[in-house]
Design a protein around this motif. Structure first.
Motif, PDB file in Angstrom:
ATOM      1  N   PHE A  45      20.338  26.942 -13.743  1.00  0.00           N
ATOM      2  CA  PHE A  45      20.004  28.188 -13.062  1.00  0.00           C
ATOM      3  C   PHE A  45      20.157  29.360 -14.032  1.00  0.00           C
ATOM      4  O   PHE A  45      21.117  29.416 -14.799  1.00  0.00           O
ATOM      5  N   LEU A  46      19.214  30.271 -13.994  1.00  0.00           N
ATOM      6  CA  LEU A  46      19.289  31.456 -14.844  1.00  0.00           C
ATOM      7  C   LEU A  46      19.578  32.719 -14.042  1.00  0.00           C
ATOM      8  O   LEU A  46      20.551  33.435 -14.300  1.00  0.00           O
ATOM      9  N   ILE A  47      18.714  33.028 -13.066  1.00  0.00           N
ATOM     10  CA  ILE A  47      18.833  34.299 -12.351  1.00  0.00           C
ATOM     11  C   ILE A  47      18.138  34.175 -10.999  1.00  0.00           C
ATOM     12  O   ILE A  47      17.223  33.366 -10.832  1.00  0.00           O
ATOM     13  N   TYR A  48      18.609  34.981 -10.053  1.00  0.00           N
ATOM     14  CA  TYR A  48      18.085  34.978  -8.689  1.00  0.00           C
ATOM     15  C   TYR A  48      17.736  36.402  -8.287  1.00  0.00           C
ATOM     16  O   TYR A  48      18.502  37.328  -8.566  1.00  0.00           O
ATOM     17  N   PHE A  49      16.594  36.570  -7.658  1.00  0.00           N
ATOM     18  CA  PHE A  49      16.176  37.854  -7.111  1.00  0.00           C
ATOM     19  C   PHE A  49      16.062  37.758  -5.597  1.00  0.00           C
ATOM     20  O   PHE A  49      15.544  36.780  -5.049  1.00  0.00           O
ATOM     21  N   ALA A  54      18.571  41.781  -8.366  1.00  0.00           N
ATOM     22  CA  ALA A  54      19.080  40.527  -8.921  1.00  0.00           C
ATOM     23  C   ALA A  54      20.585  40.438  -8.678  1.00  0.00           C
ATOM     24  O   ALA A  54      21.371  40.826  -9.553  1.00  0.00           O
ATOM     25  N   PRO A  55      20.991  39.953  -7.494  1.00  0.00           N
ATOM     26  CA  PRO A  55      22.424  39.888  -7.209  1.00  0.00           C
ATOM     27  C   PRO A  55      23.177  38.840  -8.015  1.00  0.00           C
ATOM     28  O   PRO A  55      24.399  38.868  -8.056  1.00  0.00           O
ATOM     29  N   ASP A  56      22.452  37.919  -8.631  1.00  0.00           N
ATOM     30  CA  ASP A  56      23.130  36.874  -9.396  1.00  0.00           C
ATOM     31  C   ASP A  56      22.389  36.649 -10.713  1.00  0.00           C
ATOM     32  O   ASP A  56      21.311  36.068 -10.726  1.00  0.00           O
ATOM     33  N   LYS A  57      22.996  37.126 -11.784  1.00  0.00           N
ATOM     34  CA  LYS A  57      22.435  36.927 -13.117  1.00  0.00           C
ATOM     35  C   LYS A  57      23.335  36.006 -13.929  1.00  0.00           C
ATOM     36  O   LYS A  57      23.245  35.963 -15.159  1.00  0.00           O
ATOM     37  N   SER A  58      24.187  35.286 -13.239  1.00  0.00           N
ATOM     38  CA  SER A  58      25.267  34.575 -13.923  1.00  0.00           C
ATOM     39  C   SER A  58      24.788  33.493 -14.876  1.00  0.00           C
ATOM     40  O   SER A  58      25.509  33.094 -15.780  1.00  0.00           O
ATOM     41  N   GLY A  59      23.562  33.017 -14.697  1.00  0.00           N
ATOM     42  CA  GLY A  59      23.088  31.928 -15.532  1.00  0.00           C
ATOM     43  C   GLY A  59      22.390  32.348 -16.819  1.00  0.00           C
ATOM     44  O   GLY A  59      22.092  31.507 -17.657  1.00  0.00           O
ATOM     45  N   PRO A  61      21.868  33.018 -20.387  1.00  0.00           N
ATOM     46  CA  PRO A  61      22.744  32.505 -21.454  1.00  0.00           C
ATOM     47  C   PRO A  61      23.212  33.548 -22.464  1.00  0.00           C
ATOM     48  O   PRO A  61      24.229  33.337 -23.105  1.00  0.00           O
ATOM     49  N   SER A  62      22.479  34.634 -22.608  1.00  0.00           N
ATOM     50  CA  SER A  62      22.903  35.667 -23.552  1.00  0.00           C
ATOM     51  C   SER A  62      22.205  36.973 -23.205  1.00  0.00           C
ATOM     52  O   SER A  62      21.323  37.001 -22.348  1.00  0.00           O
ATOM     53  N   ASP A  63      22.598  38.037 -23.889  1.00  0.00           N
ATOM     54  CA  ASP A  63      21.971  39.340 -23.604  1.00  0.00           C
ATOM     55  C   ASP A  63      20.563  39.424 -24.172  1.00  0.00           C
ATOM     56  O   ASP A  63      19.892  40.441 -24.006  1.00  0.00           O
ATOM     57  N   ARG A  64      20.094  38.377 -24.827  1.00  0.00           N
ATOM     58  CA  ARG A  64      18.700  38.367 -25.276  1.00  0.00           C
ATOM     59  C   ARG A  64      17.751  38.064 -24.113  1.00  0.00           C
ATOM     60  O   ARG A  64      16.548  38.277 -24.232  1.00  0.00           O
ATOM     61  N   PHE A  65      18.328  37.548 -23.027  1.00  0.00           N
ATOM     62  CA  PHE A  65      17.536  37.186 -21.852  1.00  0.00           C
ATOM     63  C   PHE A  65      17.625  38.298 -20.809  1.00  0.00           C
ATOM     64  O   PHE A  65      18.723  38.780 -20.491  1.00  0.00           O
ATOM     65  N   SER A  66      16.477  38.659 -20.254  1.00  0.00           N
ATOM     66  CA  SER A  66      16.450  39.627 -19.164  1.00  0.00           C
ATOM     67  C   SER A  66      15.293  39.283 -18.244  1.00  0.00           C
ATOM     68  O   SER A  66      14.365  38.567 -18.632  1.00  0.00           O
ATOM     69  N   ALA A  67      15.360  39.774 -17.034  1.00  0.00           N
ATOM     70  CA  ALA A  67      14.277  39.524 -16.077  1.00  0.00           C
ATOM     71  C   ALA A  67      14.154  40.709 -15.155  1.00  0.00           C
ATOM     72  O   ALA A  67      15.132  41.422 -14.901  1.00  0.00           O
ATOM     73  N   GLU A  68      12.959  40.908 -14.683  1.00  0.00           N
ATOM     74  CA  GLU A  68      12.730  41.938 -13.678  1.00  0.00           C
ATOM     75  C   GLU A  68      11.714  41.432 -12.674  1.00  0.00           C
ATOM     76  O   GLU A  68      10.961  40.490 -12.927  1.00  0.00           O
ATOM     77  N   ARG A  69      11.749  42.090 -11.532  1.00  0.00           N
ATOM     78  CA  ARG A  69      10.790  41.776 -10.482  1.00  0.00           C
ATOM     79  C   ARG A  69      10.300  43.084  -9.892  1.00  0.00           C
ATOM     80  O   ARG A  69      11.109  43.981  -9.603  1.00  0.00           O
ATOM     81  N   THR A  70       9.026  43.201  -9.720  1.00  0.00           N
ATOM     82  CA  THR A  70       8.448  44.443  -9.222  1.00  0.00           C
ATOM     83  C   THR A  70       7.660  44.186  -7.948  1.00  0.00           C
ATOM     84  O   THR A  70       7.020  43.121  -7.801  1.00  0.00           O
ATOM     85  N   GLY A  71       7.723  45.167  -7.042  1.00  0.00           N
ATOM     86  CA  GLY A  71       6.965  45.075  -5.802  1.00  0.00           C
ATOM     87  C   GLY A  71       7.361  43.889  -4.940  1.00  0.00           C
ATOM     88  O   GLY A  71       6.595  43.457  -4.081  1.00  0.00           O
TER      89      GLY A  71
ATOM     90  N   GLY B  99      21.263  30.089  -2.417  1.00  0.00           N
ATOM     91  CA  GLY B  99      20.237  29.154  -2.827  1.00  0.00           C
ATOM     92  C   GLY B  99      20.226  28.753  -4.268  1.00  0.00           C
ATOM     93  O   GLY B  99      19.423  27.909  -4.655  1.00  0.00           O
ATOM     94  N   ASN B 100      21.074  29.331  -5.113  1.00  0.00           N
ATOM     95  CA  ASN B 100      21.059  28.949  -6.516  1.00  0.00           C
ATOM     96  C   ASN B 100      21.450  27.483  -6.640  1.00  0.00           C
ATOM     97  O   ASN B 100      22.514  27.075  -6.201  1.00  0.00           O
ATOM     98  N   LEU B 101      20.562  26.705  -7.197  1.00  0.00           N
ATOM     99  CA  LEU B 101      20.756  25.269  -7.246  1.00  0.00           C
ATOM    100  C   LEU B 101      21.458  24.840  -8.521  1.00  0.00           C
ATOM    101  O   LEU B 101      21.143  25.321  -9.611  1.00  0.00           O
ATOM    102  N   ILE B 102      22.404  23.925  -8.357  1.00  0.00           N
ATOM    103  CA  ILE B 102      23.055  23.282  -9.497  1.00  0.00           C
ATOM    104  C   ILE B 102      22.580  21.844  -9.501  1.00  0.00           C
ATOM    105  O   ILE B 102      22.766  21.121  -8.522  1.00  0.00           O
TER     106      ILE B 102
END
Lengths: 116, 113
Positions: A45-49, A54-59, A61-71, B99-102
């Motif tokens: 798992f990487l990130i959830y929107f 994005a309440p969960d960015k825990s996955g 792996p480093s600050d080189r990774f980012s994500a966004e979601r629009t609309g 829902g975050n799947l492991i």
């Protein structure tokens, strides 16, 4: 109806370059997830929107990774200064979200990233 | 932390053989449990799920029962077909995780005619 789509399907890049991966979720799905599938680590798992947040960015792996979601729809996963260990298949999934609707996740075909 | 352990493959069976793929989990509380399948050249698909202890998920002849006492969710099918050849992933979603799947590492199944 249309499923989750991802683009590009394949991406080859040189070490140190930035890449953007796109995900189009199923229309009406408020929850969107990014996962990574690699030989060494399996499916992670990487990130959830939820909507555009994005309440969960825990996955990530480093600050080189980012994500966004629009609309509340399309999402972009950006990897800066790519490294060879970033080579993997990046999977996107979406679900209805909220009140148990998150359990049925629909996965896209993935983007295969190769970093030379 | 939360984790999933499933038997490593590959598993090779003859058509009509009985299939078991073991899966155990570690989690706090009562997670939801899933089996996903990835057919050759296709994306991940949900095969079945169970959300509470003693629930049995079933689909396409596959079954798995949520066993809290043994923290297991083993996948079974009484008679496999060549078309069942795929990679099978056991997964959990922790309570409150939205829902975050492991996932487990996956088990590749090959069914020979």
């Amino acid at each position: 109806g249309a499923g989750v789509s991802q683009s590009p399907s394949n991406k080859v890049t040189e070490k140190g370059k930035d890449v953007e991966l796109r995900c189009d979720p199923i229309s009406g799905h408020t929850a969107l997830y990014w996962y990574r599938q690699s030989l060494g680590q399996g499916l992670e798992f990487l990130i959830y929107f939820q909507g555009n947040s994005a309440p969960d960015k825990s996955g990530l792996p480093s600050d080189r990774f980012s994500a966004e979601r629009t609309g509340g729809s399309v999402s972009t996963l950006t990897i800066q200064r790519t490294q060879q260990e970033d080579s993997a298949v990046y999977l996107c999934a979406s679900s209805l979200g909220g009140g148990g609707g998150w359990e049925m996740q629909y996965f896209g075909p993935g983007t295969r990233l190769t970093v030379l | 932390g939360n984790s999933v352990t499933q038997m490593e493959g590959p598993v090779t069976l003859s058509e009509e053989a009985f299939l078991t793929i073991n899966c155990t989990y570690t989690a706090t509380g009562y997670p939801s449990l899933f089996w996903y399948v990835q057919y050759p050249g296709e994306g991940l698909q949900l095969l079945l799920k169970a959300t509470k202890a003693d629930d049995k998920g079933s689909n396409k002849g596959f079954e798995a029962t949520y066993r809290k006492e043994t923290t297991s969710f083993h996948l079974e099918k009484g008679s496999v077909q060549v078309s069942d050849s795929a990679v099978y992933f056991c997964a959990l979603s922790a309570l409150g995780s939205q829902g975050n799947l492991i996932f487990g590492k996956g088990t590749k199944l090959s069914v020979k005619p």
